[in-house]
Structures are given as structure tokens and as C-alpha cells.
Design an enzyme around this catalytic site. Sequence first.
Site, PDB file in Angstrom:
ATOM      1  N   HIS A 131      -2.146  -5.413   1.471  1.00 12.26           N
ATOM      2  CA  HIS A 131      -3.435  -6.073   1.286  1.00 12.26           C
ATOM      3  C   HIS A 131      -3.187  -7.550   1.034  1.00 12.26           C
ATOM      4  CE1 HIS A 131      -7.438  -7.000  -0.287  1.00 12.26           C
ATOM      5  NE2 HIS A 131      -6.803  -7.686  -1.241  1.00 12.26           N
TER       6      HIS A 131
ATOM      7  N   LYS B  85       0.820  -1.209   0.000  1.00 14.17           N
ATOM      8  CA  LYS B  85       0.000   0.000   0.000  1.00 14.17           C
ATOM      9  C   LYS B  85       0.861   1.270   0.000  1.00 14.17           C
ATOM     10  CE  LYS B  85      -3.952  -2.259   2.265  1.00 14.17           C
ATOM     11  NZ  LYS B  85      -4.975  -2.137   3.345  1.00 14.17           N
TER      12      LYS B  85
HETATM   13  N1  UDP Z   1      -9.645  -0.362   7.348  1.00 12.64           N
HETATM   14  C1  UDP Z   1      -9.718   0.850   8.024  1.00 12.64           C
HETATM   15  N2  UDP Z   1     -10.357   0.894   9.238  1.00 12.64           N
HETATM   16  C2  UDP Z   1     -10.916  -0.210   9.810  1.00 12.64           C
HETATM   17  C3  UDP Z   1     -10.842  -1.435   9.119  1.00 12.64           C
HETATM   18  C4  UDP Z   1     -10.210  -1.472   7.892  1.00 12.64           C
HETATM   19  O1  UDP Z   1      -9.235   1.861   7.526  1.00 12.64           O
HETATM   20  O2  UDP Z   1     -11.461  -0.124  10.909  1.00 12.64           O
HETATM   21  C5  UDP Z   1      -8.973  -0.415   6.039  1.00 12.64           C
HETATM   22  C6  UDP Z   1      -7.597  -1.100   6.138  1.00 12.64           C
HETATM   23  O3  UDP Z   1      -6.718  -0.462   5.226  1.00 12.64           O
HETATM   24  C7  UDP Z   1      -7.930  -2.508   5.718  1.00 12.64           C
HETATM   25  C8  UDP Z   1      -8.967  -2.257   4.622  1.00 12.64           C
HETATM   26  O4  UDP Z   1      -9.746  -1.170   5.132  1.00 12.64           O
HETATM   27  O5  UDP Z   1      -6.796  -3.208   5.265  1.00 12.64           O
HETATM   28  C9  UDP Z   1      -9.880  -3.418   4.309  1.00 12.64           C
HETATM   29  O6  UDP Z   1     -10.474  -3.856   5.514  1.00 12.64           O
HETATM   30  P1  UDP Z   1     -10.601  -5.411   5.837  1.00 12.64           P
HETATM   31  O7  UDP Z   1     -11.507  -5.546   7.000  1.00 12.64           O
HETATM   32  O8  UDP Z   1     -10.936  -6.151   4.588  1.00 12.64           O
HETATM   33  O9  UDP Z   1      -9.122  -5.780   6.343  1.00 12.64           O
HETATM   34  P2  UDP Z   1      -7.973  -6.658   5.648  1.00 12.64           P
HETATM   35  O10 UDP Z   1      -8.642  -7.760   4.874  1.00 12.64           O
HETATM   36  O11 UDP Z   1      -7.173  -5.739   4.769  1.00 12.64           O
HETATM   37  O12 UDP Z   1      -7.163  -7.183   6.796  1.00 12.64           O
HETATM   38 MG    MG Z   2     -10.114  -7.681   3.493  1.00 10.74          MG
END
Ligand code: UDP
Ligand code: MG
Length: 139
Positions: free
Chosen positions: A117, A11
Site C-alpha cells: 500500500h 500486505k
Molecule cells: N483493489 C482490488 N480491486 C480493484 C482495485 C483495487 O482488489 O479493482 C484493492 C487493491 O488491493 C488496492 C486497494 O484495493 O491496492 C485499494 O485500491 P486503490 O484504488 O486505492 O489502489 P492503490 O491506491 O492501492 O493503488
Molecule cells: Mg489507494
Amino acid sequence: MSGNRTFTMIKPDAVRAGHIGNILKMITDAGFMIRAMKYTRLSSDKAGQFYAVHAERPFYSELVEFMSSGPIVAAILEKDNAVVDFRTLIGATNPEDAAPGTIRALYASNVGENAVHGSDSDENAVIEGAFHFAGTEVF
Ligand code: UDP
Ligand code: MG
């Protein structure tokens, strides 16, 4: 075959901080083969499409702004059990919860700017890989 692949992005925060090389080394040292890779920048439209599943979440607009704020490295990775093993390698979404030695424990700043990611299922790995790469760019 698709079950052995996952999709990742380094990222904008980790790119800005100069961590591309260290993160790619962790990925390849963990046994992942790089099947596609590009250095690119998402428009806010593209970032919004990529994270459309989160459109109703309170952090969505901040996430789209962040993910389009600078270049990323996008890649398709292959390894047995790729999706699960890669999620283990990157650690929890919030670096405060990420296991020691994981990519997010080492390089993430906070729950939003969390360095990498990783796809959450085989199905999404295929969708996300196809979102970023043409068939001719995948090996
Ligand atoms: N994210 C955020 N705040 C939160 C949760 C997620 O800004 O409370 C962002 C973070 O960059 C995360 C992305 O949104 O990686 C996608 O969220 P997800 O729950 O899918 O997490 P990941 O799969 O990336 O662990
Ligand atoms: Mg995710």
C-alpha cells in the site's frame, strides 16, 4: 514536515511469500527513511475502517478479507516528495500495468493481492499513519 512523509503497508500476500526483506531494501535504497514500523495483523474491523473510502466498491469485502488474512508490516516513511515518489516506486495498482522494476511489478500477484500500500496524498498519509501508530511510536 508531513509533506515529506508517506504511509505504507507490506500486505499479507508479500509477507506470506517472504518478500519483507526485499521490499524494505527497495524502499531504503530509494532513499526513504523509516520513521515508524510495526509487524502486526489487522482485524477485519480495522481493515474495514482503513479502507472505508472503498466501502461501496465491488471488491471491498474481498479486500477486507485479504488485508486481515495475515500479518502485515506497517511503516511511516520520509523523503522529499514522499507520497509521489513512493507511488512511483510501487507502480500501478494492477501489476499488469506496473512499470518494470517497481515493487508491484516484481512482487504483486494481481490487482487485489498487490504486495504493498502507498498513501495517495499528503493528507491521507497523515491520517493513515495516525491510524496505525501512536505519537510515541513515530520518530
Ligand atoms: N483493489 C482490488 N480491486 C480493484 C482495485 C483495487 O482488489 O479493482 C484493492 C487493491 O488491493 C488496492 C486497494 O484495493 O491496492 C485499494 O485500491 P486503490 O484504488 O486505492 O489502489 P492503490 O491506491 O492501492 O493503488
Ligand atoms: Mg489507494
